[in-house]
Enzyme design. Structure first.
Site, PDB file in Angstrom:
ATOM      1  N   GLU A  67      -5.362  -8.360  -0.376  1.00  0.00           N
ATOM      2  CA  GLU A  67      -6.176  -8.031   0.853  1.00  0.00           C
ATOM      3  C   GLU A  67      -7.601  -7.918   0.563  1.00  0.00           C
ATOM      4  OE1 GLU A  67      -4.675  -5.341   3.719  1.00  0.00           O
ATOM      5  OE2 GLU A  67      -2.493  -5.666   3.080  1.00  0.00           O
ATOM      6  N   GLU A  81       0.664  -1.178   0.034  1.00  0.00           N
ATOM      7  CA  GLU A  81      -0.135   0.130  -0.152  1.00  0.00           C
ATOM      8  C   GLU A  81       0.831   1.204   0.115  1.00  0.00           C
ATOM      9  OE1 GLU A  81      -3.289  -0.135   3.095  1.00  0.00           O
ATOM     10  OE2 GLU A  81      -4.232  -1.856   1.775  1.00  0.00           O
TER      11      GLU A  81
HETATM   12  O1  AHR Z   1      -5.428  -6.100   7.121  1.00  0.00           O
HETATM   13  C1  AHR Z   1      -5.220  -4.677   7.629  1.00  0.00           C
HETATM   14  C2  AHR Z   1      -4.650  -3.682   7.269  1.00  0.00           C
HETATM   15  O2  AHR Z   1      -5.160  -3.297   5.912  1.00  0.00           O
HETATM   16  C3  AHR Z   1      -3.275  -3.790   6.408  1.00  0.00           C
HETATM   17  O3  AHR Z   1      -2.000  -3.921   7.320  1.00  0.00           O
HETATM   18  C4  AHR Z   1      -3.017  -2.907   5.393  1.00  0.00           C
HETATM   19  O4  AHR Z   1      -2.096  -3.153   4.444  1.00  0.00           O
HETATM   20  C5  AHR Z   1      -4.388  -2.605   4.957  1.00  0.00           C
HETATM   21  O5  AHR Z   1      -4.743  -1.344   4.799  1.00  0.00           O
END
Ligand code: AHR
Length: 518
Positions: free
Chosen positions: A297, A178
């Site tokens: 994610e 990110e």
């Molecule tokens: O999964 C929780 C968080 O969400 C992670 O650390 C990040 O990559 C995302 O914003």
């Protein structure tokens, strides 16, 4: 009562089911590692301190690949801190989650955990505060057989732990996390990141040419740089990387359950937008190889509930080693949404070749565990586990004709959402289907073209339990309040082509049906 007709033709397939579509994620965050997968001293701890009860649930979940060690955490992490004799490992501040990191758990512990859990490791490197040199050293440490500084150090550390000295053989690597987000330690512009990703990828592949690399894409579809970020990053790094990442979290806003239940429409559009951008860069750059997507994610996450009385700001709580962080409790509604998000991933399985639900234990997770206490399955465990188990063979292209349900955010959407796979070798069809209708049951006819249903091997539904409502959930006191139960009202039906299937889906439900076909 609403109605839908789903047609499936054995000749209309999308792709083989990618094994890595059923991935998970373990971050050094909250209680995912400490008191999640790892808790020496727990009655269920094994010889290395891994919780056997959590391990058993992780295996039952069926996750195939697991991303580690972050997440936001990785952008301030020194991987060297987590290897070598435990007593010599430094205790550090983790700025991302305002936590104290003891480094009692590191790369060796994770690789060994994944080996015992039978999952592939997907390792993320720190491109927030670090760069090319630390990344290539880590690949050498993990994957080079022996006879060099880093590989011999791995062998020495493994021998001291009593685990295998052989290379870890980590194939999949994330080039940071990110980095388009201002919250990220070491946040970068697309230009800065694109060049760094390109050079880091090059150096890592010089150490081990067999590795596969994921470039950071947008943190979500609402990022102001979404689209231009992917374009710039890939314009630099197209030839050096293999995947571009996507992240997305969904939640119900202001009690608007209808829109929440339609979030797979957003996921479909997000994926198709990224494919369009990736392919535009491919065409403009005259590249011949294809870049695929690592949706590394995704989940339901109640971010709006952060920094409230229930989930106070981390800074206010002070410095702790494994604080409770975002331990969302999932309802029946959330489970139906998770099912439909997985349908979206499957429908795009020709280009989404990796996906990781975030996270595995405690932190927005299908599995929960208590320190010194038991572990249990959340509602969202069930659609994941069944799809991971029964989506085999090839993904089918479905034609769905369904009644519409109105949503504020997405207009009219199909009341029924589905995905399906056909396993020619096993002679089975698996259908995963959600009824988004909050009040009405749905009557669904499944028309199989070129295949006839011979028998029903499995028919299960996750629905509102008797006496409960759509917020019903599992917790420490009632760990089995919501689960899969037999799906009633399913029958084989004669059609011109042979037997099809008729299903009666309860209001707000997610179902799985496996058929023997011929
Ligand atoms: O999964 C929780 C968080 O969400 C992670 O650390 C990040 O990559 C995302 O914003």
């Amino acid at each position: 009562m609403s109605h839908a007709r789903i047609t499936l033709d054995r000749d209309f397939t999308i792709a083989d089911v990618p094994a890595r579509l059923f991935g998970s994620f373990v971050e050094h965050m909250g209680r995912c590692v400490y008191t999640g997968i790892y808790e020496p001293g727990h009655p269920e701890a094994d010889d290395q301190g891994y919780r056997k009860d959590v391990m058993a649930l992780a295996k039952e979940l069926g996750a195939t690949v697991v991303r580690y060690p972050g997440g936001n955490f990785v952008s301030g992490y020194n991987w060297e801190d987590g290897v070598g004799p435990r007593q010599d490992r430094p205790v550090r501040i983790d700025g991302a989650w305002h936590t104290i990191e003891t480094n009692a758990f590191g790369l060796h512990e994770f690789v060994e955990w994944a080996r015992r859990a039978d999952m592939e490791v997907m390792e993320a490197i720190n491109l927030g505060t670090r760069g090319v040199d630390e990344a290539r050293a880590l690949v050498e440490y993990a994957n080079h057989p022996s006879g060099t500084y880093w590989s011999d150090l791995r062998r020495k550390n493994a021998a001291a732990m009593g685990t295998s000295e052989e290379p870890f053989g980590i194939k999949l690597w994330c080039l940071g996390n990110e980095l388009d987000g201002p919250w990220q330690i070491g946040h970068k512009t697309a230009e800065e990141y694109g060049r760094l990703a390109q050079e880091t990828a090059k150096a890592m592949k010089l150490v081990d040419p067999a590795i596969e690399l994921v470039a950071v894409g947008s943190s979500n579809r609402r990022m102001p740089t979404f689209g231009s970020w992917e374009h710039t990053v890939l314009t630099h790094a197209y030839e050096e990387v293999d995947y571009i990442s996507m992240h997305a979290y969904y939640q119900e806003h202001d009690g608007d359950a209808a829109s929440f239940l339609a979030e797979a429409v957003d996921m479909d559009g997000f994926i198709e937008g990224v494919i369009a951008t990736v392919d535009a860069v491919k065409a403009a750059g005259k590249h011949s190889k294809q870049i695929d997507i690592s949706f590394d994610e995704w989940n339901v996450w109640y971010q709006e509930g952060l920094d409230t009385e229930d989930q106070p700001d981390q800074v206010a709580k002070g410095w702790n080693t494994h604080p409770r962080l975002i331990e969302d409790k999932y309802s029946v509604t959330d489970a139906v949404v998770v099912g439909t998000l997985m349908h979206s991933l499957l429908r795009h399985g020709d280009r989404v070749r990796i996906a990781n639900q975030a996270q595995l234990v405690n932190v927005i997770a299908p599995i929960r565990s208590e320190e010194g206490g038991p572990a249990w399955r959340q509602t969202i465990f069930w659609p994941f586990a069944r799809i991971a188990e029964l989506a085999t063979g090839e993904i089918m292209r479905l034609a769905v004709q369904a009644d519409q349900v109105h949503t504020e955010r997405y207009g009219d959407v199909d009341v029924v959402d589905a995905a399906s796979t056909y396993d020619a070798e096993a002679g089975t069809v698996s259908l995963f289907v959600a009824n988004r209708g909050l009040e009405e049951p749905a009557e669904v006819s499944l028309d199989l073209r070129g295949l006839a249903a011979k028998s029903i091997l499995r028919a299960e539904v996750l629905r509102i339990p008797e006496g409960g409502d759509r917020h019903a959930a599992n917790d420490l006191q009632t760990p089995e309040a919501v689960g899969l139960v037999p799906l009633d009202g399913i029958r084989l039906e004669e059609s011109t082509e042979g037997a099809g299937v008729h299903l009666s889906l309860p209001a707000l439900s997610w179902s799985v049906v496996q058929l023997k076909v011929g």
